[in-house]
Write an enzyme that holds these catalytic residues in place. Structure first.
Site, PDB file in Angstrom:
ATOM      1  N   SER A   1     132.543  81.700  28.759  1.00 23.90           N
ATOM      2  CA  SER A   1     131.297  81.802  30.123  1.00 23.90           C
ATOM      3  C   SER A   1     132.015  83.521  29.199  1.00 23.90           C
ATOM      4  O   SER A   1     132.030  84.512  28.686  1.00 23.90           O
ATOM      5  CB  SER A   1     131.205  82.244  31.059  1.00 23.90           C
ATOM      6  OG  SER A   1     130.003  82.661  31.957  1.00 23.90           O
TER       7      SER A   1
ATOM      8  N   TYR B   1     134.145  80.773  39.881  1.00 22.58           N
ATOM      9  CA  TYR B   1     134.100  80.612  38.438  1.00 22.58           C
ATOM     10  C   TYR B   1     133.812  81.426  38.123  1.00 22.58           C
ATOM     11  O   TYR B   1     134.994  81.565  36.430  1.00 22.58           O
ATOM     12  CB  TYR B   1     131.808  80.927  38.131  1.00 22.58           C
ATOM     13  CG  TYR B   1     131.400  80.017  37.217  1.00 22.58           C
ATOM     14  CD1 TYR B   1     131.582  78.976  37.222  1.00 22.58           C
ATOM     15  CD2 TYR B   1     130.661  81.462  36.852  1.00 22.58           C
ATOM     16  CE1 TYR B   1     130.738  78.626  35.497  1.00 22.58           C
ATOM     17  CE2 TYR B   1     130.463  80.850  34.911  1.00 22.58           C
ATOM     18  CZ  TYR B   1     130.298  79.993  34.989  1.00 22.58           C
ATOM     19  OH  TYR B   1     129.655  79.270  34.038  1.00 22.58           O
TER      20      TYR B   1
HETATM   21  N1  LIG Z   1     123.975  78.034  31.970  1.00 20.55           N
HETATM   22  C1  LIG Z   1     124.993  79.063  31.770  1.00 20.55           C
HETATM   23  O1  LIG Z   1     123.847  80.108  31.585  1.00 20.55           O
HETATM   24  C2  LIG Z   1     126.214  79.014  30.872  1.00 20.55           C
HETATM   25  C3  LIG Z   1     126.446  80.244  30.445  1.00 20.55           C
HETATM   26  C4  LIG Z   1     128.230  80.047  30.253  1.00 20.55           C
HETATM   27  C5  LIG Z   1     128.683  79.328  30.351  1.00 20.55           C
HETATM   28  N2  LIG Z   1     128.274  77.971  31.106  1.00 20.55           N
HETATM   29  C6  LIG Z   1     129.411  76.691  31.078  1.00 20.55           C
HETATM   30  O2  LIG Z   1     128.373  76.017  29.863  1.00 20.55           O
HETATM   31  C7  LIG Z   1     128.853  74.633  30.890  1.00 20.55           C
HETATM   32  C8  LIG Z   1     127.944  73.644  30.735  1.00 20.55           C
HETATM   33  O3  LIG Z   1     126.974  74.102  31.973  1.00 20.55           O
HETATM   34  P1  LIG Z   1     125.756  74.332  31.695  1.00 20.55           P
HETATM   35  O4  LIG Z   1     124.956  75.285  32.026  1.00 20.55           O
HETATM   36  O5  LIG Z   1     125.416  72.951  30.494  1.00 20.55           O
HETATM   37  O6  LIG Z   1     124.881  73.552  33.878  1.00 20.55           O
HETATM   38  P2  LIG Z   1     124.598  71.526  33.766  1.00 20.55           P
HETATM   39  O7  LIG Z   1     123.460  71.500  33.514  1.00 20.55           O
HETATM   40  O8  LIG Z   1     125.000  71.794  35.533  1.00 20.55           O
HETATM   41  O9  LIG Z   1     125.987  71.015  33.414  1.00 20.55           O
HETATM   42  C9  LIG Z   1     126.961  70.552  34.159  1.00 20.55           C
HETATM   43  C10 LIG Z   1     127.108  69.522  33.701  1.00 20.55           C
HETATM   44  O10 LIG Z   1     129.145  68.895  34.180  1.00 20.55           O
HETATM   45  C11 LIG Z   1     128.805  68.377  34.901  1.00 20.55           C
HETATM   46  N3  LIG Z   1     129.471  67.498  35.777  1.00 20.55           N
HETATM   47  C12 LIG Z   1     129.385  68.157  36.379  1.00 20.55           C
HETATM   48  N4  LIG Z   1     130.297  67.528  38.661  1.00 20.55           N
HETATM   49  C13 LIG Z   1     131.046  67.120  37.202  1.00 20.55           C
HETATM   50  C14 LIG Z   1     132.638  66.459  37.841  1.00 20.55           C
HETATM   51  N5  LIG Z   1     133.001  66.212  38.710  1.00 20.55           N
HETATM   52  N6  LIG Z   1     132.469  65.335  36.708  1.00 20.55           N
HETATM   53  C15 LIG Z   1     132.111  64.962  35.644  1.00 20.55           C
HETATM   54  N7  LIG Z   1     131.170  66.077  35.416  1.00 20.55           N
HETATM   55  C16 LIG Z   1     130.466  67.193  35.540  1.00 20.55           C
HETATM   56  C17 LIG Z   1     127.074  67.648  35.039  1.00 20.55           C
HETATM   57  O11 LIG Z   1     127.088  66.983  35.379  1.00 20.55           O
HETATM   58  P3  LIG Z   1     126.014  66.372  36.515  1.00 20.55           P
HETATM   59  O12 LIG Z   1     124.735  66.076  35.916  1.00 20.55           O
HETATM   60  O13 LIG Z   1     126.393  64.304  36.537  1.00 20.55           O
HETATM   61  O14 LIG Z   1     126.550  67.072  37.806  1.00 20.55           O
HETATM   62  C18 LIG Z   1     127.599  68.304  33.541  1.00 20.55           C
HETATM   63  O15 LIG Z   1     126.760  67.291  32.973  1.00 20.55           O
HETATM   64  C19 LIG Z   1     129.484  74.533  32.208  1.00 20.55           C
HETATM   65  O16 LIG Z   1     130.903  75.006  31.733  1.00 20.55           O
HETATM   66  C20 LIG Z   1     129.307  75.865  32.563  1.00 20.55           C
HETATM   67  O17 LIG Z   1     130.146  76.812  33.240  1.00 20.55           O
HETATM   68  C21 LIG Z   1     126.699  78.265  31.953  1.00 20.55           C
END
Ligand SMILES: NC(=O)c1ccc[n+]([C@@H]2O[C@H](COP(=O)([O-])OP(=O)(O)OC[C@H]3O[C@@H](n4cnc5c(N)ncnc54)[C@H](OP(=O)(O)O)[C@@H]3O)[C@@H](O)[C@H]2O)c1
Length: 252
Positions: A144, A157
């Site tokens: 991130s 986080y």
């Molecule tokens: N969005 C941003 O701006 C951003 C920026 C930097 C980094 N990131 C990183 O990118 C990655 C993906 O995040 P995202 O933004 O795409 O958010 P998201 O849409 O909330 O996706 C998170 C994913 O993790 C899964 N997950 C959460 N808890 C889990 C568990 N206990 N077991 C299995 N799967 C689980 C979720 O499944 P469910 O749908 O079932 O909850 C979903 O598939 C994360 O590591 C996040 O920190 C995101």
């Protein structure tokens, strides 16, 4: 001529592939030719449809990945049944928001267990198998911009994403000589469930947008291309890198 980004014949395991960045990565890897094992706790139906519509192949593997034993068992079962993996994408992650003075132990443990502990032990299972077989492998961890910055109200986080940089570099140092690449992507602000609360806050949302040189939030497809690159032979001499894909956020 074969493209250096071609992933035909490769098998990828992507965590959190049902939505958001994980879905964008799973689709991009499939479009590049990989067969993608979509892993997580929710139905992968939407992602598998997108992959099939693009002419690719994928499968669904369900478990609560916050339980690292369940995560590793899921990975090992998928490898036993479908064949060993060439690519691991540690994407599943959660965020909890509270002032540091009020931050609870539960919000600390829940985030660290999934974002860092499960990611490390999945990488361990992946690396062990690749090294034992003498097989080339690529790990892509999702970090991130909070790997480089402190942020506010997201103590666990930020700790998990700083930790992700540490294990990415450590594993790269241990495994570069064993033909296993370990790198990370540091997404900026991307439109997913993870950022719904931020985008719902008009003032924060406007302040974030105003600071992004590209002038827009990221889309999960913006991250997919970087994952294809780091998983491909084009990145074979890249070890321990953390690639920002952030619309210029960190350059500012
Ligand atoms: N969005 C941003 O701006 C951003 C920026 C930097 C980094 N990131 C990183 O990118 C990655 C993906 O995040 P995202 O933004 O795409 O958010 P998201 O849409 O909330 O996706 C998170 C994913 O993790 C899964 N997950 C959460 N808890 C889990 C568990 N206990 N077991 C299995 N799967 C689980 C979720 O499944 P469910 O749908 O079932 O909850 C979903 O598939 C994360 O590591 C996040 O920190 C995101």
């Amino acid at each position: 001529m074969t493209s250096p980004f071609d992933l035909t014949g490769k098998r990828a395991f992507v965590t959190g592939a049902n939505t958001g960045i994980g879905q964008g990565i799973a689709l991009a890897l499939a479009k590049a030719g990989a067969v993608v094992a979509c892993a997580g706790r929710s139905s992968m139906a939407e992602t598998l449809t997108l992959i099939a519509d693009a002419g690719g192949r994928g499968s669904e593997h369900l478990a609560d990945l916050a339980d690292k034993d369940a995560a590793v068992a899921l990975f090992e079962t998928a490898a036993r049944e479908g064949g060993p993996f060439d690519i691991l994408v540690n994407n599943a992650g959660i965020i909890r928001r509270a002032d540091a003075t009020d931050f609870t132990e539960e919000d600390w443990d829940d985030v660290l267990d999934l974002n860092l502990k499960a990611a490390f032990f999945l990488a361990q299972a992946f690396g062990k198998s690749a090294i034992a077989d003498g097989r080339h492998g690529a790990v892509v961890n999702i970090a991130s911009v909070l790997t480089f910055q402190g942020g506010i109200r997201v103590a666990s986080y930020t700790a998990s994403k700083h930790g992700m940089a540490g294990i990415t570099r450590l594993l790269a140092c241990e495994w570069a000589g064993r033909d296993v690449n370990v790198n990370a992507i540091a997404p900026g602000y991307v439109v997913t469930n993870n950022t719904a609360a931020l985008r719902g806050d008009e003032d924060r949302s406007a302040a974030i947008l105003a600071r992004i040189p590209a002038g827009r939030w990221g889309d999960p497809s913006d991250i997919g291309g970087a994952a294809v690159f780091l998983a491909s032979d084009a990145a074979r001499y890249i070890h321990g890198a953390i690639l920002p894909v952030d619309g210029g956020w960190l350059a500012r």
